[in-house]
Design an enzyme around this catalytic site. Structure first.
Site, short mmCIF file in Angstrom:
data_model
loop_
_atom_site.label_atom_id
_atom_site.label_comp_id
_atom_site.label_asym_id
_atom_site.label_seq_id
_atom_site.Cartn_x
_atom_site.Cartn_y
_atom_site.Cartn_z
N ARG A 176 -83.51 -23.09 49.40
CA ARG A 176 -83.20 -22.10 50.45
C ARG A 176 -84.29 -21.96 51.49
O ARG A 176 -84.03 -21.54 52.62
CB ARG A 176 -82.89 -20.74 49.80
CG ARG A 176 -81.75 -20.78 48.79
CD ARG A 176 -80.45 -21.24 49.42
NE ARG A 176 -79.36 -21.36 48.43
CZ ARG A 176 -78.15 -21.79 48.73
NH1 ARG A 176 -77.84 -22.17 49.96
NH2 ARG A 176 -77.23 -21.87 47.78
N TYR B 83 -74.60 -26.11 42.58
CA TYR B 83 -73.22 -25.75 42.90
C TYR B 83 -72.27 -26.45 41.93
O TYR B 83 -72.48 -27.62 41.60
CB TYR B 83 -72.85 -26.20 44.32
CG TYR B 83 -73.36 -25.35 45.46
CD1 TYR B 83 -73.83 -24.05 45.27
CD2 TYR B 83 -73.33 -25.86 46.77
CE1 TYR B 83 -74.28 -23.30 46.35
CE2 TYR B 83 -73.78 -25.10 47.84
CZ TYR B 83 -74.25 -23.82 47.63
OH TYR B 83 -74.69 -23.08 48.69
N GLU C 178 -73.78 -20.71 60.57
CA GLU C 178 -74.92 -21.01 59.70
C GLU C 178 -76.17 -20.69 60.52
O GLU C 178 -76.24 -21.00 61.70
CB GLU C 178 -74.87 -22.49 59.29
CG GLU C 178 -75.98 -22.89 58.34
CD GLU C 178 -75.87 -24.36 57.88
OE1 GLU C 178 -74.81 -24.75 57.34
OE2 GLU C 178 -76.85 -25.09 58.07
N TYR D 1 -68.77 -34.46 54.30
CA TYR D 1 -70.00 -33.78 53.84
C TYR D 1 -70.27 -34.11 52.37
O TYR D 1 -71.41 -34.27 51.95
CB TYR D 1 -69.88 -32.26 54.06
CG TYR D 1 -71.03 -31.49 53.44
CD1 TYR D 1 -72.34 -31.69 53.85
CD2 TYR D 1 -70.80 -30.55 52.42
CE1 TYR D 1 -73.40 -30.99 53.27
CE2 TYR D 1 -71.84 -29.84 51.85
CZ TYR D 1 -73.14 -30.07 52.28
OH TYR D 1 -74.18 -29.37 51.70
N ARG E 43 -77.15 -38.81 49.56
CA ARG E 43 -78.46 -38.13 49.57
C ARG E 43 -79.01 -38.03 48.15
O ARG E 43 -80.16 -38.37 47.88
CB ARG E 43 -78.33 -36.75 50.20
CG ARG E 43 -79.62 -35.93 50.10
CD ARG E 43 -79.58 -34.68 50.97
NE ARG E 43 -78.49 -33.77 50.66
CZ ARG E 43 -78.30 -32.60 51.27
NH1 ARG E 43 -79.14 -32.21 52.22
NH2 ARG E 43 -77.29 -31.83 50.96
C1 3EB Z 1 -74.86 -23.61 51.92
O1 3EB Z 1 -75.58 -22.65 51.69
C2 3EB Z 1 -74.47 -23.84 53.34
O2 3EB Z 1 -76.49 -29.82 52.57
O3 3EB Z 1 -78.52 -29.82 53.37
C3 3EB Z 1 -76.94 -25.19 54.36
C4 3EB Z 1 -78.17 -25.84 54.48
C5 3EB Z 1 -75.86 -25.89 53.86
C6 3EB Z 1 -78.32 -27.16 54.08
C7 3EB Z 1 -77.43 -29.26 53.15
C8 3EB Z 1 -76.02 -27.22 53.47
C9 3EB Z 1 -77.24 -27.86 53.58
O4 3EB Z 1 -74.43 -24.37 51.03
C10 3EB Z 1 -74.52 -25.26 53.76
#
Ligand code: 3EB
Length: 353
Positions: free
Chosen positions: A229, A216, A336, A156, A163
């Site tokens: 989000r 992050y 998720e 990932y 990306r």
């Molecule tokens: C998170 O909140 C959970 O890498 O495109 C959720 C939605 C998550 C999209 C992405 C990752 C992605 O980090 C993981």
């Protein structure tokens, strides 16, 4: 006469039901994502005029498959460019791209998955710039063995490197205004990415309970994920909300690592917070938890019953939800949840044409 069909709408149905739809239904089909344990089996059956992506993920709530279909309006045009298959109407384009990592060299300074991801996203951005559908509404990302490590890095995290490099190469923002997305682990198969894009700028929505994923800290990988989000899109009289894959994360930390019921609750509290933000920013508030279409990705099939029961308890009703088995992009996340909502604008009397 006024066209009453919404300009863009999604639905879920089995592959069997998909195949029985009349030609008129298929005429307005922008594309589909088909999920089944044996993705190749469904592939043989479902390919038609619209781009169709097949993902090896098992449906858990009865039935052996589910297709997420997206319909546009008016005259549709189909095309192919490099590895991308797409179909669009005047305002919206749906596309899919499937790339095998084996086409990329392991000896390079970028891992094969990272290269495949960067190539896929670069192809997508180039196509959208050329066809002039530059604004991404949302992405769907599927990666086999998403949590396994190779070349010293979780897959990932390799995906996140590729990306983000593609976003940067195309001068796209990687800290704000990112599209909505999900990123999930399929049981097998090549890197598979679908996307919806258009000609109106979506509004990116963040969750005040969570740090933007674009920010992050390094402990989650050398490059942050690139998604927001949710995205809010206004298409003619309709406002659509795409809620990204949402999990039991507060701030940047995973909460309730081994407690699937508590993770379900935290996830829904997060979606509720995203909806509150959407309602604050929408021209017409009115998004609520009970009227969303959900897709729930469950890491351990044995957790399904508990997740379902908790969702129904929280919503006070049976949600419109599809449940699939998938790996989630942090080892300690057990589920998720992604969601879509549409509501037409309400008109003052006399304003309607
Ligand atoms: C998170 O909140 C959970 O890498 O495109 C959720 C939605 C998550 C999209 C992405 C990752 C992605 O980090 C993981």
């Amino acid at each position: 006469m006024r066209d009453t069909a919404p300009p863009l709408h999604g639905a879920n149905l089995s592959i069997a039901a998909f195949l029985k739809q009349p030609a008129q239904w298929k005429n307005s089909l922008l594309g589909a994502l088909c999920f089944s344990a044996d993705a190749l089996e469904s592939q043989a059956q479902a390919d038609g005029d619209a781009p169709c992506m097949h993902v090896a993920m098992q449906r858990l709530d009865g039935g052996d498959s589910i297709c997420e279909v997206w319909h546009g309006s008016g005259q549709l045009t189909r095309g192919q460019c490099g590895a991308i298959h797409y179909r669009h109407d005047d305002g919206v384009l749906f596309g899919v791209i499937v790339l095998s990592e084996t086409m990329f060299e392991a000896g390079a300074d970028k891992t094969p998955l990272q290269q495949a991801t960067e190539s896929a996203y670069r192809q997508i951005f180039a196509l959208l710039d050329t066809l002039r559908y530059p604004y991404l509404f949302r992405f769907w990302n599927y990666i086999a063995d998403i949590n396994s490590h190779s070349f010293g890095l979780e897959r990932y995290r390799q995906f996140n490197l590729g990306r983000q490099d593609a976003f940067l190469a195309h001068g796209r923002n990687v800290v704000g205004n990112a599209p909505a997305a999900c990123a999930l682990g399929s049981a097998q198969g090549p890197l598979s990415i679908a996307f919806l894009a258009g000609r109106v700028v979506p509004l990116s929505i963040e969750n005040p309970r969570q740090i933007s994923a674009c920010q992050y800290p390094q402990q989650y990988g050398p490059r942050s994920p690139t998604f927001s989000r949710a995205s809010l899109v206004q298409l003619r009289q309709n406002e659509m909300l795409f809620v990204s894959g949402t999990a039991s994360i507060v701030g940047h930390a995973t909460l309730h690592p081994a407690d699937v019921v508590a993770q379900t609750r935290e996830t829904m509290t997060n979606i509720e917070a995203v909806l509150a933000e959407a309602n604050r920013l929408a021209s017409q508030p009115g998004f609520d938890l009970t009227s969303l279409d959900y897709k729930v990705s469950v890491r351990h099939p044995a957790d399904l019953a508990q997740i379902r029961t908790e969702l129904e308890r929280i919503l006070g009703t049976t949600p419109n939800a599809v449940y699939l088995q998938a790996d989630v992009c942090r080892q300690d996340l057990l589920l998720e949840v992604e969601a879509t909502a549409a509501h037409p604008f309400r008109f003052m009397s006399g304003e309607r044409d």
